[in-house]
Design a protein around this motif. Structure first.
Motif, PDB file in Angstrom:
ATOM      1  N   GLN A   1       0.838  -1.193   0.000  1.00 21.62           N
ATOM      2  CA  GLN A   1       0.000   0.000   0.000  1.00 21.62           C
ATOM      3  C   GLN A   1       0.874   1.245   0.000  1.00 21.62           C
ATOM      4  O   GLN A   1       1.930   1.275   0.634  1.00 21.62           O
TER       5      GLN A   1
ATOM      6  N   LEU B   1       1.805   5.139   0.964  1.00 23.12           N
ATOM      7  CA  LEU B   1       1.648   5.932   2.183  1.00 23.12           C
ATOM      8  C   LEU B   1       0.449   6.865   2.030  1.00 23.12           C
ATOM      9  O   LEU B   1       0.298   7.552   1.028  1.00 23.12           O
ATOM     10  N   ASN B   2      -0.430   6.851   3.031  1.00 18.06           N
ATOM     11  CA  ASN B   2      -1.607   7.708   2.981  1.00 18.06           C
ATOM     12  C   ASN B   2      -1.848   8.337   4.351  1.00 18.06           C
ATOM     13  O   ASN B   2      -1.182   8.010   5.334  1.00 18.06           O
TER      14      ASN B   2
ATOM     15  N   LYS C   1      -4.323   8.067   6.457  1.00 16.55           N
ATOM     16  CA  LYS C   1      -4.798   7.147   7.477  1.00 16.55           C
ATOM     17  C   LYS C   1      -3.629   6.423   8.140  1.00 16.55           C
ATOM     18  O   LYS C   1      -3.592   6.271   9.373  1.00 16.55           O
ATOM     19  N   THR C   2      -2.674   5.981   7.332  1.00 16.04           N
ATOM     20  CA  THR C   2      -1.502   5.291   7.875  1.00 16.04           C
ATOM     21  C   THR C   2      -0.685   6.220   8.762  1.00 16.04           C
ATOM     22  O   THR C   2      -0.199   5.823   9.829  1.00 16.04           O
TER      23      THR C   2
ATOM     24  N   ASN D   1      -2.673   6.749  12.079  1.00 12.44           N
ATOM     25  CA  ASN D   1      -2.617   5.537  12.904  1.00 12.44           C
ATOM     26  C   ASN D   1      -1.227   5.324  13.498  1.00 12.44           C
ATOM     27  O   ASN D   1      -1.095   4.946  14.667  1.00 12.44           O
ATOM     28  N   SER D   2      -0.203   5.564  12.696  1.00 11.29           N
ATOM     29  CA  SER D   2       1.162   5.353  13.180  1.00 11.29           C
ATOM     30  C   SER D   2       1.495   6.332  14.301  1.00 11.29           C
ATOM     31  O   SER D   2       2.235   5.993  15.232  1.00 11.29           O
TER      32      SER D   2
ATOM     33  N   TYR E   1       1.935  -6.535  12.153  1.00  9.88           N
ATOM     34  CA  TYR E   1       2.187  -6.972  10.782  1.00  9.88           C
ATOM     35  C   TYR E   1       1.204  -8.066  10.366  1.00  9.88           C
ATOM     36  O   TYR E   1       0.748  -8.102   9.223  1.00  9.88           O
TER      37      TYR E   1
ATOM     38  N   ASN F   1      -1.801  -6.343   9.395  1.00 15.06           N
ATOM     39  CA  ASN F   1      -1.625  -5.401   8.277  1.00 15.06           C
ATOM     40  C   ASN F   1      -0.548  -5.915   7.318  1.00 15.06           C
ATOM     41  O   ASN F   1       0.454  -5.234   7.079  1.00 15.06           O
TER      42      ASN F   1
ATOM     43  N   ASN G   1       0.682  -3.621   4.560  1.00 11.48           N
ATOM     44  CA  ASN G   1       0.977  -2.229   4.928  1.00 11.48           C
ATOM     45  C   ASN G   1       2.144  -2.158   5.903  1.00 11.48           C
ATOM     46  O   ASN G   1       2.005  -1.654   7.023  1.00 11.48           O
TER      47      ASN G   1
ATOM     48  N   LEU H   1       3.222   1.082   7.854  1.00 13.93           N
ATOM     49  CA  LEU H   1       2.684   1.419   9.168  1.00 13.93           C
ATOM     50  C   LEU H   1       3.715   1.101  10.241  1.00 13.93           C
ATOM     51  O   LEU H   1       3.965   1.902  11.143  1.00 13.93           O
TER      52      LEU H   1
END
Length: 226
Positions: free
Chosen positions: A59, A61-62, A64-65, A68-69, A184, A187, A190, A193
């Protein structure tokens, strides 16, 4: 020659050989094992025409990530901070003397920050979770139980690889790796993250060391618990 090596490295059992060689190299110098493993990852991804999904980066990088991170990093700072305090109280402090040059020295701090993001946050997550953990899980059946077992094995391996931090460091890093293994597993496409959480968490502690107030934070945790 490249094609033959690539065909071997993508075989499920090759991860066992890579870890064994990396472990032997680490007995000589801990960095040798790390860079050998990372070299295998980059060679394989290169031969796959830079398909990073092979190591969990499926995925982009956006926002949302990033969000969340950030909150997970803050949570991760306090929960393992409490665990680390208990470990250091009974087993002795982590040996972080390798970072002493960054105390009050902005140049060293800036250089170490770049090194940390490239080789610790990105490199370690790609190698230990995106490659080692995933390849192990797929080697032994790709089931939930196998993923859990793989996460435990890699956490032990990752903890031992930080032996220079002392016994409390080994155990603390191993426990932290279990948390990352769970993330992990939830996700798998992703990995970025985990990279961001790892980088933000290490950035916090590196900054505290640069400001020479890491001991103050450790004392605060001790007063909170003891």
């Amino acid at each position: 020659m490249k094609a033959q090596l690539f065909n071997y490295l993508v075989k499920p059992y090759s991860v066992v050989v890579v870890i064994l060689i990396a472990t032997l190299l680490s007995l000589q110098d801990r960095n040798l094992g790390y860079f050998f493993g990372l070299g295998v990852v980059f060679f394989t991804v290169w031969q796959k025409k830079w398909d990073w999904s092979y190591v969990g980066i499926g995925q982009k990088l956006n926002l949302k990530t990033i969000i969340n991170s950030t909150w997970i990093s803050i949570l991760f700072f306090f929960v393992p901070g409490i665990i680390d305090t208990i470990l250091q109280y009974y087993l002795g402090n982590h040996d972080l003397s390798s970072l002493n040059d960054t105390r009050g020295d902005f140049g060293s701090y800036a250089i170490m920050m770049v090194i940390m993001w490239v080789f610790a946050a990105f490199g370690e997550e790609v190698l230990f979770h995106g490659y080692y953990m995933q390849r192990f899980a797929k080697l032994f059946g790709d089931t939930k139980k196998v993923w859990i077992l793989s996460g435990i094995l890699i956490a032990v391996y990752f903890g031992i690889s930080h032996g220079y931090q002392g016994l409390s460091g080994i155990i603390g890093v191993g426990i932290g790796s279990l948390f990352f293994a769970l993330l992990y597993y939830k996700n798998k496409s992703n990995l970025l993250l985990l990279v961001l959480i790892h980088g933000i968490y290490d950035s916090i502690w590196l900054t505290l060391i640069y400001l020479n107030i890491d001991s103050v934070v450790n004392e605060w945790f001790q007063q909170l618990l003891f």
